[in-house]
Write a protein that holds these residues in place. Structure first.
Motif, mmCIF file in Angstrom:
data_model
loop_
_atom_site.group_PDB
_atom_site.id
_atom_site.type_symbol
_atom_site.label_atom_id
_atom_site.label_comp_id
_atom_site.label_asym_id
_atom_site.label_seq_id
_atom_site.Cartn_x
_atom_site.Cartn_y
_atom_site.Cartn_z
ATOM 1 N N GLN A 39 0.836 -1.209 0.000
ATOM 2 C CA GLN A 39 0.000 0.000 0.000
ATOM 3 C C GLN A 39 0.862 1.246 0.000
ATOM 4 O O GLN A 39 0.382 2.311 -0.301
ATOM 5 N N GLY A 40 2.115 1.109 0.392
ATOM 6 C CA GLY A 40 2.988 2.256 0.517
ATOM 7 C C GLY A 40 2.959 2.809 1.926
ATOM 8 O O GLY A 40 2.636 2.116 2.888
ATOM 9 N N PHE A 41 3.286 4.095 2.044
ATOM 10 C CA PHE A 41 3.282 4.764 3.342
ATOM 11 C C PHE A 41 2.933 6.224 3.138
ATOM 12 O O PHE A 41 2.921 6.727 2.020
ATOM 13 N N GLY A 42 2.639 6.897 4.230
ATOM 14 C CA GLY A 42 2.284 8.301 4.162
ATOM 15 C C GLY A 42 3.472 9.194 4.454
ATOM 16 O O GLY A 42 4.296 8.877 5.310
ATOM 17 N N VAL A 43 3.560 10.296 3.734
ATOM 18 C CA VAL A 43 4.579 11.321 3.983
ATOM 19 C C VAL A 43 3.838 12.574 4.421
ATOM 20 O O VAL A 43 2.941 13.048 3.720
ATOM 21 N N CYS A 44 4.200 13.083 5.595
ATOM 22 C CA CYS A 44 3.555 14.281 6.150
ATOM 23 C C CYS A 44 4.611 15.280 6.594
ATOM 24 O O CYS A 44 5.647 14.892 7.135
ATOM 25 N N LEU A 45 4.318 16.542 6.392
ATOM 26 C CA LEU A 45 5.150 17.592 6.963
ATOM 27 C C LEU A 45 4.900 17.634 8.462
ATOM 28 O O LEU A 45 3.799 17.318 8.926
ATOM 29 N N PRO A 46 5.906 18.039 9.237
ATOM 30 C CA PRO A 46 5.690 18.168 10.686
ATOM 31 C C PRO A 46 4.988 19.486 11.022
ATOM 32 O O PRO A 46 5.145 20.482 10.310
ATOM 33 N N THR A 47 4.211 19.466 12.089
ATOM 34 C CA THR A 47 3.623 20.675 12.662
ATOM 35 C C THR A 47 3.946 20.641 14.154
ATOM 36 O O THR A 47 4.348 19.600 14.671
ATOM 37 N N PRO A 48 3.756 21.736 14.866
ATOM 38 C CA PRO A 48 4.033 21.715 16.304
ATOM 39 C C PRO A 48 3.222 20.660 17.071
ATOM 40 O O PRO A 48 3.663 20.166 18.105
ATOM 41 N N SER A 49 2.062 20.285 16.528
ATOM 42 C CA SER A 49 1.223 19.311 17.237
ATOM 43 C C SER A 49 1.367 17.888 16.702
ATOM 44 O O SER A 49 0.662 16.989 17.132
ATOM 45 N N GLY A 50 2.269 17.655 15.747
ATOM 46 C CA GLY A 50 2.451 16.314 15.184
ATOM 47 C C GLY A 50 2.413 16.358 13.676
ATOM 48 O O GLY A 50 2.593 17.417 13.072
ATOM 49 N N PRO A 51 2.153 15.202 13.029
ATOM 50 C CA PRO A 51 2.110 15.200 11.563
ATOM 51 C C PRO A 51 0.994 16.095 11.038
ATOM 52 O O PRO A 51 -0.073 16.198 11.657
ATOM 53 N N ALA A 52 1.235 16.728 9.901
ATOM 54 C CA ALA A 52 0.225 17.579 9.275
ATOM 55 C C ALA A 52 -1.015 16.745 8.942
ATOM 56 O O ALA A 52 -0.924 15.549 8.673
ATOM 57 N N ALA A 53 -2.168 17.400 8.939
ATOM 58 C CA ALA A 53 -3.445 16.719 8.691
ATOM 59 C C ALA A 53 -3.609 16.297 7.239
ATOM 60 O O ALA A 53 -4.489 15.495 6.927
ATOM 61 N N ILE A 54 -2.785 16.809 6.348
ATOM 62 C CA ILE A 54 -2.805 16.419 4.935
ATOM 63 C C ILE A 54 -1.431 15.853 4.607
ATOM 64 O O ILE A 54 -0.405 16.431 4.967
ATOM 65 N N GLY A 55 -1.414 14.712 3.938
ATOM 66 C CA GLY A 55 -0.157 14.097 3.530
ATOM 67 C C GLY A 55 -0.303 13.489 2.153
ATOM 68 O O GLY A 55 -1.326 13.674 1.492
ATOM 69 N N THR A 56 0.719 12.756 1.760
ATOM 70 C CA THR A 56 0.731 12.124 0.449
ATOM 71 C C THR A 56 1.070 10.649 0.585
ATOM 72 O O THR A 56 2.042 10.294 1.269
ATOM 73 N N LEU A 57 0.277 9.824 -0.062
ATOM 74 C CA LEU A 57 0.556 8.395 -0.153
ATOM 75 C C LEU A 57 1.765 8.222 -1.060
ATOM 76 O O LEU A 57 1.784 8.743 -2.187
ATOM 77 N N ALA A 58 2.791 7.531 -0.562
ATOM 78 C CA ALA A 58 4.036 7.346 -1.312
ATOM 79 C C ALA A 58 4.260 5.875 -1.612
ATOM 80 O O ALA A 58 3.962 5.006 -0.793
ATOM 81 N N GLU A 59 4.810 5.634 -2.779
ATOM 82 C CA GLU A 59 5.157 4.282 -3.223
ATOM 83 C C GLU A 59 6.675 4.211 -3.373
ATOM 84 O O GLU A 59 7.289 5.122 -3.944
ATOM 85 N N ILE A 60 7.273 3.141 -2.871
ATOM 86 C CA ILE A 60 8.711 2.937 -3.049
ATOM 87 C C ILE A 60 8.923 2.381 -4.453
ATOM 88 O O ILE A 60 8.359 1.351 -4.811
ATOM 89 N N ILE A 61 9.727 3.093 -5.250
ATOM 90 C CA ILE A 61 9.943 2.632 -6.620
ATOM 91 C C ILE A 61 11.364 2.130 -6.866
ATOM 92 O O ILE A 61 11.625 1.510 -7.897
#
Length: 184
Positions: A39-61
């Motif tokens: 399924q891949g994994f999620g990539v999120c930017l950090p925020t002061p309260s934890g991972p950002a509420a919007i991220g991107t599904l990433a695939e290892i290629i």
């Protein structure tokens, strides 16, 4: 859908590529989970309260052993998601329950925006491997270009997140207009 999360101070959006060095045990486990569940994994930017509420599904290629013996992976951004809930496991790996979001609409680059296309093409010429990854037709899509500029430009994460939260490229375009002094 539940995904392991890579919280990273680097932006990845749909259609983009990123190379990562994997050395922390929690992220080595993330790679293992992502390759076994396909399924891949999620990539999120950090925020002061934890991972950002919007991220991107990433695939290892691609995988490689780097000169220093660490694992190197190349990932591809597939689709944005809304992060609904997170849990942290004992090794620090975060798991997130996510809901996939629609892609930004594909729209042609306007004549006044061609400068973004030109600058991006010039940057790609300096990185031949990256240049091969993008199809020429993608460079005619303003949504695609806006996402690449968000990945590349040294803009504060909160500004990037404001743009990423949108359902299209218009807010990003306003930001790029101010940076590149483009008149609509």
């Amino acid at each position: 859908m539940q995904l392991p999360l890579f919280v990273l101070n680097q932006c990845l959006l749909p259609g983009g590529y990123l190379q990562l060095r994997i050395f922390e045990p929690r992220y080595q486990r993330l790679v293992s989970i992502a390759t076994s569940n396909q399924q891949g994994f999620g990539v999120c930017l950090p925020t002061p309260s934890g991972p950002a509420a919007i991220g991107t599904l990433a695939e290892i290629i691609d995988f490689e052993t780097l000169e220093d013996g660490l694992l190197g992976i190349t990932i591809f951004g597939k689709q944005r998601f809304n992060l609904k809930q997170t849990t942290r496991e004992s090794d620090g790996l975060q798991l997130g329950t996510v809901a996939l979001l629609p892609q930004w609409p594909s729209l042609p680059v306007k004549p006044s925006e061609r400068i973004l296309q030109t600058y991006f093409s010039q940057i790609l010429q300096q990185y031949p491997l990256q240049h091969q990854a993008y199809e020429e037709a993608q460079l005619d899509d303003i949504g695609f270009l806006c996402q690449r500029w968000l990945e590349m430009l040294p803009i504060e994460n909160d500004k990037k997140l404001q743009c990423i939260h949108q359902s299209d490229h218009r807010l990003t375009m306003k930001l790029l207009h101010s940076i590149f002094k483009i008149t609509p």
